[in-house]
Write a protein that holds these residues in place. Structure first.
Motif, short mmCIF file in Angstrom:
data_model
loop_
_atom_site.label_atom_id
_atom_site.label_comp_id
_atom_site.label_asym_id
_atom_site.label_seq_id
_atom_site.Cartn_x
_atom_site.Cartn_y
_atom_site.Cartn_z
N PHE A 111 0.92 -1.57 -0.26
CA PHE A 111 0.07 0.17 -0.25
C PHE A 111 1.16 1.21 0.22
CE2 PHE A 111 -3.42 -3.13 1.52
CZ PHE A 111 -4.36 -2.36 0.74
N SER A 112 1.62 1.50 1.02
CA SER A 112 2.57 2.04 1.08
C SER A 112 3.44 2.80 -0.22
CB SER A 112 3.51 2.20 1.57
OG SER A 112 2.98 2.18 3.30
N GLU A 113 4.04 1.60 -1.24
CA GLU A 113 4.20 2.47 -2.52
C GLU A 113 3.61 2.58 -3.51
OE1 GLU A 113 7.74 2.36 -3.49
OE2 GLU A 113 8.22 1.92 -1.38
N ASP A 114 2.19 1.83 -3.53
CA ASP A 114 1.14 1.92 -4.77
C ASP A 114 0.69 3.73 -4.55
OD1 ASP A 114 1.41 -0.88 -5.26
OD2 ASP A 114 -0.54 -1.16 -4.80
N LEU A 115 0.88 4.34 -2.60
CA LEU A 115 0.02 5.32 -2.38
C LEU A 115 0.82 6.09 -2.95
CD1 LEU A 115 -3.32 4.74 -0.46
CD2 LEU A 115 -2.93 4.90 -2.31
N GLY A 116 2.03 5.83 -2.44
CA GLY A 116 3.09 6.57 -2.39
C GLY A 116 4.15 7.66 -0.93
N ILE A 117 3.87 7.03 -0.19
CA ILE A 117 3.05 7.19 1.14
C ILE A 117 4.82 6.24 1.91
CG2 ILE A 117 1.06 8.12 1.19
CD1 ILE A 117 0.26 5.99 3.03
N ALA A 118 5.52 5.97 1.39
CA ALA A 118 6.52 4.34 1.69
C ALA A 118 7.29 6.12 2.86
CB ALA A 118 6.92 3.83 1.32
N HIS A 119 8.18 6.68 2.25
CA HIS A 119 8.54 7.67 2.67
C HIS A 119 7.59 8.52 4.20
CE1 HIS A 119 6.38 10.30 -0.10
NE2 HIS A 119 6.59 11.65 1.08
#
Length: 201
Positions: A111-119
């Protein structure tokens, strides 16, 4: 998937809202619009199991939601609120995971990668922009793989570019996880982008 029949809700001041019958299948998107005060958010709260003292039927896969445990309803519904209601003292990671069972934790990297929120996972809500909060809210709603995804005014504070991005993201994620997507909004930009909508009066 989701079906609503003969639904009414009466406020304490005896004002009664009457909603039209409607349904929304998996991977479909339904927009619910209407003037301010017509009961859009109340309807979303009913669908999400936050209001139970209504009359009529709300069903998922032909099973009535009313009378089911809150835990069971939460597994079937994911809600993206207009105001995110994050827990200020928790990181983004913990805000996303706080309401799901441990067996769902493994999906967070995806989910973090798909939504661009991993950072953003180690940041706190106060450190996020409005657009980032929207994406974190989407992740929190989707992490439990709900059958129905509900979004309350998801673009109300966004510019045109971010509105398009959030709408595309919601529809994409609902398709990936085979969820029915219901958006409650008065945003004409969303109305122009979607073919299927109901206007409350």
């Amino acid at each position: 998937m989701l079906a609503v029949r003969n639904l009414t809700y009466t406020y304490d001041n005896a004002v009664t809202l009457r909603y039209p019958d409607f349904s929304c299948a998996r991977e479909e998107t339904l927009l619910i619009t209407g003037r301010s005060g017509c009961g859009k958010t109340t309807l979303l709260h009913i669908l999400g199991g936050l209001i139970n003292n209504y009359k009529g039927e709300v069903c998922i896969d032909d099973l009535l939601i009313s009378g089911q445990s809150t835990q069971l309803q939460n597994r079937k519904m994911g809600i993206i609120f207009q105001h995110s209601h994050f827990i200020k003292g928790l990181t983004v990671r913990d805000n996303i995971l706080v309401a799901v069972k441990r067996d769902k934790y493994k999906f967070l990297p995806v989910f973090s990668e798909d939504l661009g929120i991993a950072h953003l996972l180690n940041k706190f809500p106060s450190q996020l922009s409005q657009g980032e909060k929207q994406r974190v809210g989407i992740a929190r709603a989707l992490i439990g793989h709900p059958m129905v995804l509900l979004a309350d005014e998801p673009t109300s504070s966004l510019d045109d570019e971010n509105t398009d991005a959030v709408l595309s993201l919601l529809r994409e994620q609902a398709t990936i996880y085979h969820s029915a997507l219901i958006i409650v909004s008065h945003d004409d930009r969303i109305k122009k982008a979607l073919n299927s909508h109901i206007e409350l009066t």
